[in-house]
Motif scaffolding. Structure first.
Motif, mmCIF file in Angstrom:
data_model
loop_
_atom_site.group_PDB
_atom_site.id
_atom_site.type_symbol
_atom_site.label_atom_id
_atom_site.label_comp_id
_atom_site.label_asym_id
_atom_site.label_seq_id
_atom_site.Cartn_x
_atom_site.Cartn_y
_atom_site.Cartn_z
ATOM 1 N N MET A 1 0.847 -1.195 0.000
ATOM 2 C CA MET A 1 0.000 0.000 0.000
ATOM 3 C C MET A 1 0.887 1.252 0.000
ATOM 4 S SD MET A 1 -2.989 1.155 2.692
ATOM 5 C CE MET A 1 -3.929 -0.350 2.443
ATOM 6 N N ARG A 2 0.590 2.178 -0.891
ATOM 7 C CA ARG A 2 1.356 3.413 -0.984
ATOM 8 C C ARG A 2 1.087 4.293 0.233
ATOM 9 N NH1 ARG A 2 5.697 4.982 -4.194
ATOM 10 N NH2 ARG A 2 5.511 7.120 -4.924
ATOM 11 N N VAL A 3 2.143 4.943 0.733
ATOM 12 C CA VAL A 3 2.028 5.841 1.873
ATOM 13 C C VAL A 3 2.243 7.276 1.403
ATOM 14 C CG1 VAL A 3 2.886 6.424 4.166
ATOM 15 C CG2 VAL A 3 2.921 4.035 3.395
ATOM 16 N N LEU A 4 1.341 8.173 1.779
ATOM 17 C CA LEU A 4 1.433 9.589 1.444
ATOM 18 C C LEU A 4 1.676 10.361 2.725
ATOM 19 C CD1 LEU A 4 -1.685 9.818 -0.930
ATOM 20 C CD2 LEU A 4 0.676 9.180 -1.522
ATOM 21 N N ILE A 5 2.780 11.114 2.774
ATOM 22 C CA ILE A 5 3.153 11.848 3.980
ATOM 23 C C ILE A 5 3.011 13.341 3.731
ATOM 24 C CG2 ILE A 5 4.982 12.326 5.643
ATOM 25 C CD1 ILE A 5 6.195 9.613 4.941
ATOM 26 N N ILE A 6 2.127 13.981 4.486
ATOM 27 C CA ILE A 6 1.919 15.426 4.381
ATOM 28 C C ILE A 6 2.985 16.127 5.217
ATOM 29 C CG2 ILE A 6 0.347 17.327 4.879
ATOM 30 C CD1 ILE A 6 -1.963 15.290 4.515
ATOM 31 N N ASN A 7 3.778 16.981 4.574
ATOM 32 C CA ASN A 7 4.896 17.601 5.278
ATOM 33 C C ASN A 7 5.154 19.007 4.752
ATOM 34 O OD1 ASN A 7 8.233 17.864 4.773
ATOM 35 N ND2 ASN A 7 7.592 17.578 6.893
ATOM 36 N N MET A 8 5.377 19.938 5.674
ATOM 37 C CA MET A 8 5.756 21.301 5.340
ATOM 38 C C MET A 8 7.264 21.355 5.117
ATOM 39 S SD MET A 8 4.910 24.746 7.540
ATOM 40 C CE MET A 8 3.235 24.123 7.785
ATOM 41 N N ALA A 9 7.707 22.065 4.093
ATOM 42 C CA ALA A 9 9.123 22.079 3.738
ATOM 43 C C ALA A 9 10.008 22.484 4.902
ATOM 44 C CB ALA A 9 9.343 23.013 2.547
ATOM 45 N N ALA A 10 9.536 23.390 5.751
ATOM 46 C CA ALA A 10 10.353 23.870 6.863
ATOM 47 C C ALA A 10 10.485 22.843 7.982
ATOM 48 C CB ALA A 10 9.763 25.166 7.431
ATOM 49 N N ALA A 11 9.618 21.850 8.019
ATOM 50 C CA ALA A 11 9.611 20.868 9.115
ATOM 51 C C ALA A 11 10.558 19.712 8.793
ATOM 52 C CB ALA A 11 8.198 20.368 9.376
ATOM 53 N N THR A 12 11.857 20.017 8.713
ATOM 54 C CA THR A 12 12.829 19.002 8.313
ATOM 55 C C THR A 12 13.017 17.919 9.371
ATOM 56 O OG1 THR A 12 14.587 20.444 9.145
ATOM 57 C CG2 THR A 12 14.074 20.569 6.791
ATOM 58 N N ASP A 13 12.899 18.294 10.653
ATOM 59 C CA ASP A 13 13.053 17.281 11.695
ATOM 60 C C ASP A 13 11.926 16.259 11.632
ATOM 61 O OD1 ASP A 13 11.214 19.209 12.452
ATOM 62 O OD2 ASP A 13 11.743 19.134 14.586
ATOM 63 N N ARG A 14 10.715 16.733 11.384
ATOM 64 C CA ARG A 14 9.585 15.808 11.268
ATOM 65 C C ARG A 14 9.744 14.903 10.042
ATOM 66 N NH1 ARG A 14 3.758 18.314 12.874
ATOM 67 N NH2 ARG A 14 4.273 19.280 14.875
ATOM 68 N N MET A 15 10.196 15.486 8.920
ATOM 69 C CA MET A 15 10.342 14.674 7.716
ATOM 70 C C MET A 15 11.425 13.628 7.892
ATOM 71 S SD MET A 15 8.889 14.260 4.811
ATOM 72 C CE MET A 15 9.111 12.480 4.866
ATOM 73 N N ALA A 16 12.492 13.992 8.609
ATOM 74 C CA ALA A 16 13.548 13.018 8.881
ATOM 75 C C ALA A 16 13.009 11.862 9.720
ATOM 76 C CB ALA A 16 14.711 13.699 9.594
ATOM 77 N N GLU A 85 0.067 12.436 8.542
ATOM 78 C CA GLU A 85 0.683 13.714 8.852
ATOM 79 C C GLU A 85 2.082 13.439 9.373
ATOM 80 O OE1 GLU A 85 -1.977 15.759 11.500
ATOM 81 O OE2 GLU A 85 -3.598 15.826 10.016
ATOM 82 N N ASP A 86 2.949 14.446 9.365
ATOM 83 C CA ASP A 86 4.361 14.188 9.638
ATOM 84 C C ASP A 86 4.710 14.089 11.113
ATOM 85 O OD1 ASP A 86 4.201 16.839 10.379
ATOM 86 O OD2 ASP A 86 5.536 17.592 8.815
ATOM 87 N N ASP A 87 3.695 13.953 11.970
ATOM 88 C CA ASP A 87 3.954 13.689 13.390
ATOM 89 C C ASP A 87 3.297 12.388 13.837
ATOM 90 O OD1 ASP A 87 1.346 14.567 13.216
ATOM 91 O OD2 ASP A 87 1.445 15.876 14.970
ATOM 92 N N ALA A 88 3.051 11.489 12.879
ATOM 93 C CA ALA A 88 2.417 10.208 13.192
ATOM 94 C C ALA A 88 3.474 9.198 13.634
ATOM 95 C CB ALA A 88 1.661 9.674 11.987
ATOM 96 N N VAL A 89 3.222 8.544 14.756
ATOM 97 C CA VAL A 89 4.091 7.493 15.269
ATOM 98 C C VAL A 89 3.402 6.154 14.987
ATOM 99 C CG1 VAL A 89 5.308 6.613 17.294
ATOM 100 C CG2 VAL A 89 4.855 9.068 17.087
ATOM 101 N N LEU A 90 4.125 5.220 14.391
ATOM 102 C CA LEU A 90 3.521 4.010 13.856
ATOM 103 C C LEU A 90 3.893 2.777 14.678
ATOM 104 C CD1 LEU A 90 4.303 4.754 10.105
ATOM 105 C CD2 LEU A 90 2.304 5.454 11.455
ATOM 106 N N ALA A 91 2.906 1.920 14.917
ATOM 107 C CA ALA A 91 3.098 0.710 15.721
ATOM 108 C C ALA A 91 3.847 -0.354 14.936
ATOM 109 C CB ALA A 91 1.747 0.176 16.182
ATOM 110 N N SER A 92 4.483 -1.249 15.664
ATOM 111 C CA SER A 92 5.293 -2.302 15.037
ATOM 112 C C SER A 92 4.473 -3.196 14.117
ATOM 113 C CB SER A 92 5.966 -3.156 16.116
ATOM 114 O OG SER A 92 6.843 -2.388 16.908
ATOM 115 N N GLY A 93 3.215 -3.421 14.462
ATOM 116 C CA GLY A 93 2.389 -4.334 13.679
ATOM 117 C C GLY A 93 1.701 -3.709 12.486
#
Length: 273
Positions: A1-16, A85-93
Motif C-alpha cells: 500500500m502506498r504511503v502519502l506523507i503530508i509535510n511542510m518544507a520547513a519541518a525538516t526534523d519531522r520529515m527526517a 501527517e508528519d507527526d504520526a508514530v507508527l506501531a510495530s504491527g
C-alpha cells in the motif's frame, strides 16, 4: 500500500523522523507538500472557509487543503493509500495490519489512531480483521487509510464546507468508515500519555496562529450561520448515537502493545525514497 506523507518544507526534523519510519518498515512512500497560509487556495477570504461551525485559523484551512491534496493523489493512484501527517508514530504491527485490509471490500476509510477521546464504534468487531465500524469520531487526522471511493466523498464534502481536516473526515457520514482496534498510530504529542517512545520533541503547527476571537468581525447573519451549523452538527451526532444504542458504544480505543524505538540522527528531508 502506498504511503502519502503530508509535510511542510520547513519541518525538516519531522520529515527526517517520518523517513526513518518508512525505512524501518520498508514502505513505498511519497511526500505531499503541505499547503501553508501563504500558498492556500482558495485564499482565506473565500466563502468556503467560512461555512464551518466556527471561525477557522488559517493554519486549519491550510491543513484541510493539504489533506485534500492527498485525497486527489489517491484518485490519481486509483488505489487505497495510507495518509500520514508528519507527526504520526507508527506501531510495530502496522505492516501486517495494512496487508490484512488492503483488499477488504466495503471499507472506504480506516482511522488508525487514538487520541484520548472515546469513539462511537460497533460493539462487535469485524470478523476477519482487527477493525470496528466507526460511527462517530471527533479528533485525529494524522493516520488513516482511504480508498478512491472514500477520497471522492471527502473531496466533495470539503469543497462545499471547508473545515478542520479531522472534522471533515468525521462528518462525512456517507463514507464507510472503520477504526483500527487496537490503534496502529498516535501523534507525537500523545507519546507520553500512552508510554510510547518519542523520537523528537513536537509543537503544534496549528496553534502557531492564534484562535480567532469569537465571532469578532463577522456580520450578524454569518454569526447566526456558525451557531446554527454548530447546533445542527451536535444534533446529528446525538442522533447517530441514539440510533445505534444497541449495536454501537462509545469506547476508548487502546493503542497497540508494541512500538519500535526510532531515533533520528540526521535531518534528511528529501522527498521520496
Amino acid at each position: 500500500m502506498r504511503v502519502l506523507i503530508i509535510n511542510m518544507a520547513a519541518a525538516t526534523d519531522r520529515m527526517a523522523f517520518m523517513a526513518a519510519q518508512m525505512r524501518h518498515f520498508g514502505f513505498d512512500w511519497e511526500r505531499i507538500e503541505a499547503v501553508t497560509p501563504a500558498t492556500l487556495t482558495p485564499p482565506a477570504a473565500d466563502p468556503v472557509w467560512h461555512r464551518w461551525q466556527r471561525p477557522l485559523r488559517v493554519t486549519e484551512m491550510a491543513l484541510c487543503a493539504s489533506h485534500m491534496a492527498a485525497w486527489r493523489r489517491v484518485l490519481v493512484l486509483d488505489a487505497p493509500c495510507l495518509v500520514l501527517e508528519d507527526d504520526a508514530v507508527l506501531a510495530s504491527g502496522l505492516p501486517g495490519f495494512l496487508q490484512s485490509v488492503d483488499e477488504l471490500g466495503g471499507v472506504e476509510h480506516i482511522s488508525l489512531e487514538t487520541r484520548g477521546r472515546k469513539k462511537l464504534v460497533a460493539r462487535v468487531p469485524h470478523p476477519g480483521v482487527p477493525i470496528r465500524r466507526l460511527w462517530q469520531d471527533r479528533t485525529g487526522s494524522a493516520a488513516y487509510v482511504v480508498t478512491p471511493a472514500g477520497a471522492r466523498k471527502l473531496l466533495r464534502h470539503a469543497a462545499t464546507v471547508g473545515g478542520p481536516s479531522d472534522a471533515i473526515i468525521s462528518a462525512t457520514y456517507d463514507m464507510a468508515s472503520y477504526q483500527a482496534d487496537p490503534a496502529q498510530a498516535i501523534q507525537l504529542d500523545q507519546c507520553a500519555a500512552y508510554g510510547v517512545p518519542q523520537a523528537i520533541p513536537t509543537t503544534s503547527l496549528i496553534d502557531v496562529v492564534r484562535k480567532p476571537a469569537a465571532m469578532d468581525g463577522y456580520s450578524t447573519l454569518r454569526r447566526y450561520g456558525f451557531r446554527r451549523r454548530r447546533i445542527m452538527a451536535q444534533i446529528r451526532m446525538g442522533l447517530r448515537q441514539v440510533l445505534r444504542v444497541f449495536t454501537a458504544s462509545r469506547r476508548h480505543i487502546v493503542p497497540a502493545a508494541d512500538w519500535p524505538e526510532i531515533y533520528v540522527k540526521t535531518l534528511d528531508a528529501k522527498g521520496t525514497d
